[in-house]
Design an enzyme around this catalytic site. Structure first.
Site, PDB file in Angstrom:
ATOM      1  CB  CYS A  58      -1.085  -0.217   1.464  1.00  0.00           C
ATOM      2  SG  CYS A  58      -1.884   1.085   1.375  1.00  0.00           S
ATOM      3  CG  HIS A  64      -5.880  -1.580  -1.448  1.00  0.00           C
ATOM      4  ND1 HIS A  64      -4.534  -2.567  -0.624  1.00  0.00           N
ATOM      5  CD2 HIS A  64      -5.409  -0.684  -1.150  1.00  0.00           C
ATOM      6  CE1 HIS A  64      -4.242  -1.253  -0.212  1.00  0.00           C
ATOM      7  NE2 HIS A  64      -4.412  -0.082  -0.469  1.00  0.00           N
ATOM      8  CD  GLU A  65      -7.119   1.537  -3.940  1.00  0.00           C
ATOM      9  OE1 GLU A  65      -7.377   2.614  -3.469  1.00  0.00           O
ATOM     10  OE2 GLU A  65      -5.943   0.724  -4.119  1.00  0.00           O
ATOM     11  CG  HIS A 124      -7.285   3.057   1.104  1.00  0.00           C
ATOM     12  ND1 HIS A 124      -6.516   3.080   2.411  1.00  0.00           N
ATOM     13  CD2 HIS A 124      -6.416   2.398   0.500  1.00  0.00           C
ATOM     14  CE1 HIS A 124      -5.349   2.810   2.362  1.00  0.00           C
ATOM     15  NE2 HIS A 124      -4.945   2.724   1.075  1.00  0.00           N
TER      16      HIS A 124
END
Length: 161
Positions: free
Chosen positions: A90, A132-133, A136
């Site tokens: 990341c 993953h995003e 976030h």
């Protein structure tokens, strides 16, 4: 368009869930331009708005030569029986890679800059990127998903950054 500094683990913006985009205005259009410009760099697969200090639900990606974005993404489908556990890294946790279990496939729905429905989906690296995003945007980092022993290693390494 502007180069934006990447926020690093420890910055509270990374742990705060991002607000939905309600009005597609000049600021949102500029954010998308910045996300696209900043993700289009070697070694970058995805970039969430909060990684550049903006707490709005938007991310960009740069996978297999495709650079694109989505606003207000929500994961609507993941593979329940097919997983991957490759090393994940990341930009906000620089230079650290740990095995992270993710679904092989993911599909997210959101909107584009015209307010029209947009779907992004993919397997393997694209599936990982979507998960993953969106993590976030929900205020989570990939290290939150690590197995306990790997998380301990990650936390030690982060303290040494």
């Amino acid at each position: 368009m502007a180069y934006r500094a990447i926020r690093i683990v420890g910055d509270p913006v990374l742990r705060t869930p991002c607000a939905p985009i309600k009005d597609i205005n000049h600021g949102v259009r500029t954010l998308v331009e910045d996300l696209l410009e900043n993700v289009d760099d070697e070694g970058r697969a995805g970039l969430a708005a909060n990684q550049i200090g903006v707490s709005l639900r938007a991310f960009s990606w740069n996978i297999d030569g495709v650079v694109d974005y989505i606003l207000n993404p929500v994961i609507v489908e993941i593979s329940e029986d097919h997983f991957q556990d490759d090393d994940e890294g990341c930009l906000s946790v620089p230079d650290l890679w740990f095995p992270t279990k993710r679904s092989w496939y993911a599909r997210a729905e959101g909107i584009d800059l015209d307010g029209k429905k947009k779907i992004v989906e993919g397997e393997e690296i694209m599936g990982r990127c979507i998960q993953h995003e969106v993590d976030h945007l929900d205020g989570h980092l990939y290290i939150d998903r690590l197995e306990r022993s790997e998380r301990k290693k990650a936390m030690r390494a982060i303290r040494d950054l």
